[in-house]
Design an enzyme around this catalytic site. Sequence first.
Site, mmCIF file in Angstrom:
data_model
loop_
_atom_site.group_PDB
_atom_site.id
_atom_site.type_symbol
_atom_site.label_atom_id
_atom_site.label_comp_id
_atom_site.label_asym_id
_atom_site.label_seq_id
_atom_site.Cartn_x
_atom_site.Cartn_y
_atom_site.Cartn_z
ATOM 1 N N LYS A 52 0.844 -1.205 0.000
ATOM 2 C CA LYS A 52 0.000 0.000 0.000
ATOM 3 C C LYS A 52 0.879 1.255 0.000
ATOM 4 O O LYS A 52 0.605 2.217 -0.718
ATOM 5 C CB LYS A 52 -0.929 -0.013 1.230
ATOM 6 C CG LYS A 52 -2.042 -1.044 1.123
ATOM 7 C CD LYS A 52 -2.805 -1.225 2.432
ATOM 8 C CE LYS A 52 -3.804 -2.378 2.305
ATOM 9 N NZ LYS A 52 -4.507 -2.663 3.561
ATOM 10 N N GLN A 96 -4.433 -1.208 9.835
ATOM 11 C CA GLN A 96 -4.358 -2.525 9.198
ATOM 12 C C GLN A 96 -4.950 -3.595 10.121
ATOM 13 O O GLN A 96 -4.601 -3.685 11.288
ATOM 14 C CB GLN A 96 -2.895 -2.864 8.861
ATOM 15 C CG GLN A 96 -2.713 -4.189 8.140
ATOM 16 C CD GLN A 96 -3.354 -4.200 6.746
ATOM 17 O OE1 GLN A 96 -3.238 -3.259 5.975
ATOM 18 N NE2 GLN A 96 -4.042 -5.292 6.434
ATOM 19 N N ASP A 119 -10.872 3.190 4.478
ATOM 20 C CA ASP A 119 -11.218 1.768 4.338
ATOM 21 C C ASP A 119 -12.742 1.577 4.247
ATOM 22 O O ASP A 119 -13.198 0.507 3.850
ATOM 23 C CB ASP A 119 -10.687 0.968 5.538
ATOM 24 C CG ASP A 119 -9.403 0.216 5.215
ATOM 25 O OD1 ASP A 119 -9.131 -0.023 4.023
ATOM 26 O OD2 ASP A 119 -8.680 -0.142 6.165
#
Length: 285
Positions: A52, A96, A119
């Site tokens: 990422k 994460q 997200d």
Amino acid sequence: MMLIDGKAHAARLRADIAQAVIARGAAGARAPALAVVLVGDDPASHVYVRNKIAACAEAGITSIEHRRDADLAEAELLALVESLNRDAQVDGILVQLPLPAHIDAQKVIAAISPDKDVDGFHPVNAGRLATGLDGFVPCTPLGCLRLLESTLGDLTGAEALVIGRSNIVGRPMASLLISASATVTVAHSRSRDLPGLCRRADIVVAAVGRPEMLRGSWLKPGSTVIDVGINRVAKESGTGTRLVGDVCFTEAAEVAAHITPVPGGVGPMTIACLLENTLKAASQA
Ligand code: NDP
């Protein structure tokens, strides 16, 4: 059968985002900035975060990594998220997952400002998606929708089957397909006659986490198959492992009109959509 080349689609999307970032810069705006929080030493999470961050750099997006040890107290993580919420130099926040077992992931997700929730996991964004309002959409289902629309065009009236009902993939995928005017069925581990449900579907999105569960004989000829699954299995030779999806690719390729490969299908689109969401967060700041 036509392969849906997620890698090529993602490369185009990333190039478009890089162009938009350059245009922002030319207009005097700073680069979009993504804060990435990584707790613990899960090896897969480290690989995802590295990928990422590399994708951000390539698109001209600033990424700020915050690494913490696995024994980080929940309160400390919540305080970090709070400080990132207040930081005007940060547009997007990504924590994460999975988090260590002693940390309540739902509590952490709920602590992220919905306007920085790139997200799309915050309940406010889940609610916006479910009610058809604009918000941040989880990257994996957003990537699947982009692949479907670029392959099939208008999805109006298509019979779509989503297998899986997780908050990360299945549920938001179903909401996106409803908004795209498909006729949507959601299957899960308690569904009856999954092969029968598949045989009716023009579109199958498989997000189950079971290697090659979906067989070619279950599919409607000419259907479009999006395989979200990422499963590591032992190689037939007995040495090493390889990645397979939730769909038996060789069988499905005989029946379907369009199918995503694993790897090289949905995975690259997930990262590209994260960049898209970060750009969107910066544009709205
Ligand atoms: P979850 O484990 O959270 O959800 C799996 C879903 O599959 C559940 O809803 C479960 O049903 C359902 N299920 C399990 N067994 C069956 C079965 N036998 N028949 C029908 N449905 C079943 O997984 P995720 O949604 O997080 O991920 C799914 C897959 O996608 C995984 O392989 C994951 O690695 C991959 N993934 C890939 C990404 C990418 O970027 N390509 C990103 C995110 C995930 P129930 O709810 O009843 O338990």
